[in-house]
Every structure is written in structure tokens, then in C-alpha cells.
Design a protein around this motif. Structure first.
Motif, PDB file in Angstrom:
ATOM      1  N   LEU A  44       0.868  -1.404   0.023  1.00 35.88           N
ATOM      2  CA  LEU A  44      -0.035  -0.091   0.043  1.00 35.88           C
ATOM      3  C   LEU A  44       0.720   0.942  -0.127  1.00 35.88           C
ATOM      4  O   LEU A  44       0.530   2.298  -0.564  1.00 35.88           O
ATOM      5  CB  LEU A  44      -0.952  -0.077   1.214  1.00 35.88           C
ATOM      6  CG  LEU A  44      -2.065   0.979   1.325  1.00 35.88           C
ATOM      7  CD1 LEU A  44      -2.845   1.091   0.263  1.00 35.88           C
ATOM      8  CD2 LEU A  44      -2.836   0.834   2.868  1.00 35.88           C
ATOM      9  N   ASP A  57      -3.072   3.993   9.558  1.00 37.75           N
ATOM     10  CA  ASP A  57      -3.897   3.316  10.530  1.00 37.75           C
ATOM     11  C   ASP A  57      -3.805   1.881  10.580  1.00 37.75           C
ATOM     12  O   ASP A  57      -3.759   1.323  11.678  1.00 37.75           O
ATOM     13  CB  ASP A  57      -5.592   3.679   9.919  1.00 37.75           C
ATOM     14  CG  ASP A  57      -6.641   2.811  10.966  1.00 37.75           C
ATOM     15  OD1 ASP A  57      -6.572   3.626  12.158  1.00 37.75           O
ATOM     16  OD2 ASP A  57      -7.174   1.779  10.472  1.00 37.75           O
ATOM     17  N   LYS A  61      -2.497  -0.251  13.986  1.00 38.42           N
ATOM     18  CA  LYS A  61      -3.135  -1.351  14.525  1.00 38.42           C
ATOM     19  C   LYS A  61      -2.397  -2.701  14.597  1.00 38.42           C
ATOM     20  O   LYS A  61      -2.297  -3.566  15.519  1.00 38.42           O
ATOM     21  CB  LYS A  61      -4.318  -1.692  13.563  1.00 38.42           C
ATOM     22  CG  LYS A  61      -5.469  -0.716  14.004  1.00 38.42           C
ATOM     23  CD  LYS A  61      -6.753  -0.856  12.975  1.00 38.42           C
ATOM     24  CE  LYS A  61      -8.078  -0.046  13.703  1.00 38.42           C
ATOM     25  NZ  LYS A  61      -7.455   1.311  13.840  1.00 38.42           N
ATOM     26  N   ARG A 101     -10.891  -5.864  19.487  1.00 32.99           N
ATOM     27  CA  ARG A 101     -11.443  -4.732  18.525  1.00 32.99           C
ATOM     28  C   ARG A 101     -10.296  -4.325  17.687  1.00 32.99           C
ATOM     29  O   ARG A 101     -11.004  -3.906  16.438  1.00 32.99           O
ATOM     30  CB  ARG A 101     -11.966  -3.627  19.418  1.00 32.99           C
ATOM     31  CG  ARG A 101     -10.989  -2.622  20.251  1.00 32.99           C
ATOM     32  CD  ARG A 101     -10.633  -1.519  19.583  1.00 32.99           C
ATOM     33  NE  ARG A 101     -11.550  -0.594  19.199  1.00 32.99           N
ATOM     34  CZ  ARG A 101     -11.237   0.112  17.858  1.00 32.99           C
ATOM     35  NH1 ARG A 101     -10.235   0.252  17.076  1.00 32.99           N
ATOM     36  NH2 ARG A 101     -12.440   1.051  17.625  1.00 32.99           N
ATOM     37  N   ARG A 105     -11.185  -4.804  13.092  1.00 39.69           N
ATOM     38  CA  ARG A 105     -10.854  -3.658  12.082  1.00 39.69           C
ATOM     39  C   ARG A 105     -10.006  -4.360  10.930  1.00 39.69           C
ATOM     40  O   ARG A 105     -10.397  -4.135   9.841  1.00 39.69           O
ATOM     41  CB  ARG A 105     -10.318  -2.525  12.774  1.00 39.69           C
ATOM     42  CG  ARG A 105     -11.012  -1.442  13.236  1.00 39.69           C
ATOM     43  CD  ARG A 105     -12.023  -1.883  14.333  1.00 39.69           C
ATOM     44  NE  ARG A 105     -12.857  -1.031  14.655  1.00 39.69           N
ATOM     45  CZ  ARG A 105     -13.658  -1.175  15.936  1.00 39.69           C
ATOM     46  NH1 ARG A 105     -13.694  -2.326  16.401  1.00 39.69           N
ATOM     47  NH2 ARG A 105     -14.742  -0.416  16.176  1.00 39.69           N
ATOM     48  N   TRP A 112     -12.469  -6.895   2.778  1.00 37.67           N
ATOM     49  CA  TRP A 112     -12.416  -5.917   1.513  1.00 37.67           C
ATOM     50  C   TRP A 112     -11.201  -6.529   0.604  1.00 37.67           C
ATOM     51  O   TRP A 112     -11.598  -6.562  -0.886  1.00 37.67           O
ATOM     52  CB  TRP A 112     -11.925  -4.587   1.983  1.00 37.67           C
ATOM     53  CG  TRP A 112     -11.469  -3.730   0.831  1.00 37.67           C
ATOM     54  CD1 TRP A 112     -12.067  -3.028  -0.158  1.00 37.67           C
ATOM     55  CD2 TRP A 112      -9.999  -3.717   0.283  1.00 37.67           C
ATOM     56  NE1 TRP A 112     -11.268  -2.410  -1.009  1.00 37.67           N
ATOM     57  CE2 TRP A 112     -10.039  -2.987  -0.857  1.00 37.67           C
ATOM     58  CE3 TRP A 112      -8.862  -4.162   0.730  1.00 37.67           C
ATOM     59  CZ2 TRP A 112      -8.879  -2.608  -1.504  1.00 37.67           C
ATOM     60  CZ3 TRP A 112      -7.415  -3.933   0.117  1.00 37.67           C
ATOM     61  CH2 TRP A 112      -7.469  -3.149  -0.967  1.00 37.67           C
ATOM     62  N   LEU A 139     -16.010  -2.785   4.133  1.00 36.00           N
ATOM     63  CA  LEU A 139     -15.812  -1.814   5.275  1.00 36.00           C
ATOM     64  C   LEU A 139     -16.747  -0.474   5.433  1.00 36.00           C
ATOM     65  O   LEU A 139     -16.858   0.058   6.580  1.00 36.00           O
ATOM     66  CB  LEU A 139     -14.441  -1.082   4.999  1.00 36.00           C
ATOM     67  CG  LEU A 139     -13.000  -2.118   5.461  1.00 36.00           C
ATOM     68  CD1 LEU A 139     -12.145  -1.668   4.720  1.00 36.00           C
ATOM     69  CD2 LEU A 139     -12.912  -2.418   6.817  1.00 36.00           C
ATOM     70  N   HIS A 143     -17.870   2.715   8.541  1.00 33.55           N
ATOM     71  CA  HIS A 143     -16.963   3.923   8.684  1.00 33.55           C
ATOM     72  C   HIS A 143     -17.896   5.142   8.574  1.00 33.55           C
ATOM     73  O   HIS A 143     -18.766   5.122   7.701  1.00 33.55           O
ATOM     74  CB  HIS A 143     -16.370   4.007   7.377  1.00 33.55           C
ATOM     75  CG  HIS A 143     -14.947   2.962   7.365  1.00 33.55           C
ATOM     76  ND1 HIS A 143     -14.105   2.849   6.335  1.00 33.55           N
ATOM     77  CD2 HIS A 143     -14.283   2.315   8.404  1.00 33.55           C
ATOM     78  CE1 HIS A 143     -12.999   1.878   6.504  1.00 33.55           C
ATOM     79  NE2 HIS A 143     -13.165   1.807   7.973  1.00 33.55           N
ATOM     80  N   PHE A 155      -9.151   6.074  -3.741  1.00 31.17           N
ATOM     81  CA  PHE A 155      -9.311   4.955  -4.912  1.00 31.17           C
ATOM     82  C   PHE A 155      -9.271   5.364  -6.254  1.00 31.17           C
ATOM     83  O   PHE A 155      -8.747   4.688  -7.137  1.00 31.17           O
ATOM     84  CB  PHE A 155     -10.914   4.346  -4.764  1.00 31.17           C
ATOM     85  CG  PHE A 155     -11.180   3.669  -3.326  1.00 31.17           C
ATOM     86  CD1 PHE A 155      -9.996   3.256  -2.527  1.00 31.17           C
ATOM     87  CD2 PHE A 155     -12.440   3.351  -3.107  1.00 31.17           C
ATOM     88  CE1 PHE A 155      -9.967   2.828  -1.153  1.00 31.17           C
ATOM     89  CE2 PHE A 155     -12.521   2.772  -1.663  1.00 31.17           C
ATOM     90  CZ  PHE A 155     -11.548   2.442  -0.840  1.00 31.17           C
TER      91      PHE A 155
HETATM   92  C1  1PZ Z   1      -5.009  -0.877  -2.745  1.00 26.49           C
HETATM   93  C2  1PZ Z   1      -5.944   0.429  -2.255  1.00 26.49           C
HETATM   94  C3  1PZ Z   1      -6.001   0.156  -1.200  1.00 26.49           C
HETATM   95  C4  1PZ Z   1      -7.571   0.533  -0.661  1.00 26.49           C
HETATM   96  C5  1PZ Z   1      -7.586   0.168   0.820  1.00 26.49           C
HETATM   97  C6  1PZ Z   1      -9.120  -0.090   1.168  1.00 26.49           C
HETATM   98  C7  1PZ Z   1      -9.509   0.226   2.529  1.00 26.49           C
HETATM   99  C8  1PZ Z   1      -9.836   1.427   2.885  1.00 26.49           C
HETATM  100  C9  1PZ Z   1      -9.885   1.742   4.211  1.00 26.49           C
HETATM  101  C10 1PZ Z   1     -10.161   3.412   4.743  1.00 26.49           C
HETATM  102  C11 1PZ Z   1      -9.575   3.395   5.964  1.00 26.49           C
HETATM  103  C12 1PZ Z   1      -9.372   4.702   6.557  1.00 26.49           C
HETATM  104  C13 1PZ Z   1      -8.534   5.198   7.603  1.00 26.49           C
HETATM  105  C14 1PZ Z   1      -9.100   4.833   9.040  1.00 26.49           C
HETATM  106  C15 1PZ Z   1      -9.952   4.182   9.407  1.00 26.49           C
HETATM  107  C16 1PZ Z   1     -10.305   3.821  10.930  1.00 26.49           C
HETATM  108  O1  1PZ Z   1     -11.283   4.484  11.321  1.00 26.49           O
HETATM  109  C17 1PZ Z   1     -10.907   2.485  10.712  1.00 26.49           C
HETATM  110  C18 1PZ Z   1     -11.715   1.914  11.693  1.00 26.49           C
HETATM  111  O2  1PZ Z   1     -10.818   1.939  12.990  1.00 26.49           O
HETATM  112  P1  1PZ Z   1     -10.872   2.633  14.328  1.00 26.49           P
HETATM  113  O3  1PZ Z   1     -11.280   4.087  14.037  1.00 26.49           O
HETATM  114  O4  1PZ Z   1     -12.235   2.040  14.822  1.00 26.49           O
HETATM  115  O5  1PZ Z   1      -9.767   2.507  15.135  1.00 26.49           O
HETATM  116  N1  1PZ Z   1      -9.889   1.461  10.391  1.00 26.49           N
HETATM  117  C19 1PZ Z   1      -9.891   0.197   9.582  1.00 26.49           C
HETATM  118  O6  1PZ Z   1     -11.331  -0.004   9.307  1.00 26.49           O
HETATM  119  C20 1PZ Z   1      -8.909  -0.569   9.243  1.00 26.49           C
HETATM  120  C21 1PZ Z   1      -8.442  -0.223   7.831  1.00 26.49           C
HETATM  121  C22 1PZ Z   1      -7.244  -1.009   7.363  1.00 26.49           C
HETATM  122  C23 1PZ Z   1      -6.973  -0.737   6.026  1.00 26.49           C
HETATM  123  C24 1PZ Z   1      -5.967  -1.618   5.432  1.00 26.49           C
HETATM  124  C25 1PZ Z   1      -5.994  -1.850   3.951  1.00 26.49           C
HETATM  125  C26 1PZ Z   1      -4.933  -2.637   3.643  1.00 26.49           C
HETATM  126  C27 1PZ Z   1      -4.755  -2.742   1.882  1.00 26.49           C
HETATM  127  C28 1PZ Z   1      -3.928  -3.383   1.385  1.00 26.49           C
HETATM  128  C29 1PZ Z   1      -3.669  -2.950  -0.073  1.00 26.49           C
HETATM  129  C30 1PZ Z   1      -3.051  -4.191  -1.044  1.00 26.49           C
END
Ligand code: 1PZ
Length: 207
Positions: A44, A57, A61, A101, A105, A112, A139, A143, A155
Motif C-alpha cells: 500500500l 491506521d 493496528k 477490537r 478492524r 475488502w 468496510l 466507517h 481509490f
Molecule cells: C489498494 C487500495 C487500498 C485501499 C484500501 C481499502 C480500505 C480503505 C480503508 C479506509 C480506512 C481509512 C483510515 C482509517 C480508518 C479507521 O477509522 C478504521 C476503523 O478503526 P477505528 O477508528 O475504529 O480504530 N480502520 C479500519 O477500518 C482498518 C482499515 C485498514 C485498511 C488496510 C488496507 C490494506 C490494503 C492492502 C492493499 C493491498
């Protein structure tokens, strides 16, 4: 491990990590689970600064879970859940830094990933469409509006399908697609076991 980190990054490391996750007893091992996540985060990060609010984020985590794992010597996700549940469900719900928790997440994000990789494999060329569809089916419901908005904007910066398959660094487009076909069931297995575990203990809505 060190040798793999020294070479150029390949998404194959992520496949290998998720392949190592599930034991014969259907436990999810934390060390490969977190390794898989570290690989995804590195990938990423290579996509550019637009995604840094997402990777930040995920990094925090994974760091929290790594600290829990080392402190309590948890081997599996099941052990972590068992340990935290021992304090009682109310105490668990009140903790903003619980492993449960935090895993939840990442678990939702894994859904996803599964949907997105399936889409990528299907041949649809518009990665932003694939990504948005996968996000809306997983997700997004968890959110707030502002995060959904920021995610949808990011995106649009995704590379095309061909570029995406190339930066995965697993060979030709055909080889990359074949690797996706191999990886998706492993990711699905980890997702399914975690989902069942969290459902059994009524942890799927941890605040
Ligand atoms: C290849 C493109 C990547 C797109 C990734 C798709 C996911 C979009 C997620 C947007 C998350 C925005 C940032 C922060 C979110 C947090 O508020 C939430 C809830 O956590 P809390 O606030 O309750 O502690 N976090 C999440 O939902 C975890 C998101 C993890 C995303 C990891 C993506 C990994 C992608 C790998 C790409 C190959």
C-alpha cells in the motif's frame, strides 16, 4: 525472513504468510497473520502518499497487536480472544485498545481485500470501480461519512489493472493472476475462521 525483506518486495510474501496462518486445528497463527499485514502495508505504501492515511491506521493496528502478542506470548488469535474474554465481555467492550477490537478492524479489511482481489482476477480493468465495490460491500458500513469520502477519493488514484498486476512483482500478468487464484482461498480461510470465532463470542460489533 531477513532475506525476503532485503530483496524487492513481492506480493508473493503476503500469499506465503497467509498460507502459513491456519493450523491443522484450524487456529489462526498471529505471527504469520501480522507478517501478511506488514506485507500488505508495504505494498500500500508503494502506491503513493494518497494512501498514507489508510496505511498509517493499519500500521498502528498491527503495532498494537504485535505488542500484545509479544507481551502475552500469544501464538494464535484464539489465545488472544480467550485471554481478553476472561476479563468479562463488559470489560472487553470498554477497552479502546483491546486486541479483539483491533483484530476486528483488520478482519473487516481482509474481507475488502478478498473481494478486491477476486475482482482483479475477474478481469475488470477499472481498479477504482473494483475497489469501490469491494469497499461498499465490506468496510464502508463501519466507517463514518468523512472516512468513506476520503477513501473513495483515494481509490481514484489507483493504478490501472495492468500496472497493478505488474507492481505486485510476481512475474507476468498471467502469473500474477495465477497467484491471486492461489492466494484468495487462503485469505478466505483466515477470514472465515476469524468470522466464526468472533460470531461465537459475540464480538462482531465491538466498539
Ligand atoms: C489498494 C487500495 C487500498 C485501499 C484500501 C481499502 C480500505 C480503505 C480503508 C479506509 C480506512 C481509512 C483510515 C482509517 C480508518 C479507521 O477509522 C478504521 C476503523 O478503526 P477505528 O477508528 O475504529 O480504530 N480502520 C479500519 O477500518 C482498518 C482499515 C485498514 C485498511 C488496510 C488496507 C490494506 C490494503 C492492502 C492493499 C493491498
Amino acid at each position: 525472513m531477513a532475506a525476503a525483506a532485503a530483496g524487492p518486495f513481492s506480493l508473493r510474501e503476503v500469499l506465503d504468510a497467509f498460507r502459513r496462518c491456519v493450523t491443522e486445528q484450524r487456529e489462526v497463527l498471529l505471527e504469520p497473520y501480522l507478517s501478511g499485514w506488514r506485507g500488505l502495508i508495504r505494498f500500500l505504501q508503494s502506491l503513493g502518499a494518497v494512501f498514507s492515511f489508510i496505511s498509517k491506521d493499519a500500521v498502528s493496528k498491527v503495532a498494537l497487536l504485535e505488542a500484545h502478542r509479544q507481551q502475552h506470548r500469544f501464538v494464535s488469535l484464539q489465545a488472544l480472544v480467550q485471554h481478553e474474554l476472561a476479563a468479562g465481555p463488559a470489560a472487553l467492550r470498554a477497552r479502546p485498545d483491546s486486541g479483539c477490537r483491533t483484530v476486528l478492524r483488520l478482519h473487516r479489511a481482509l474481507r475488502w481485500l478478498q473481494l478486491f482481489l477476486e475482482g482483479l482476477r475477474s478481469g475488470e480493468p477499472r481498479t477504482s470501480v473494483l475497489c469501490t465495490d469491494a469497499y461498499n460491500a465490506s468496510l464502508a458500513e463501519h466507517h463514518p461519512w468523512v472516512v468513506r469520502k476520503a477513501a473513495t477519493v483515494a481509490f481514484c488514484a489507483l493504478p490501472s489493472r495492468d500496472a497493478f498486476l505488474e507492481i505486485m512483482n510476481v512475474g507476468s500478468a498471467e502469473e500474477a493472476v495465477a497467484m491471486l487464484g492461489e492466494a484468495i482461498p487462503y485469505i478466505g480461510d483466515v477470514y472465515g475462521i476469524t468470522q466464526e470465532l468472533f460470531a461465537k463470542h459475540k464480538l462482531l460489533d465491538l466498539p
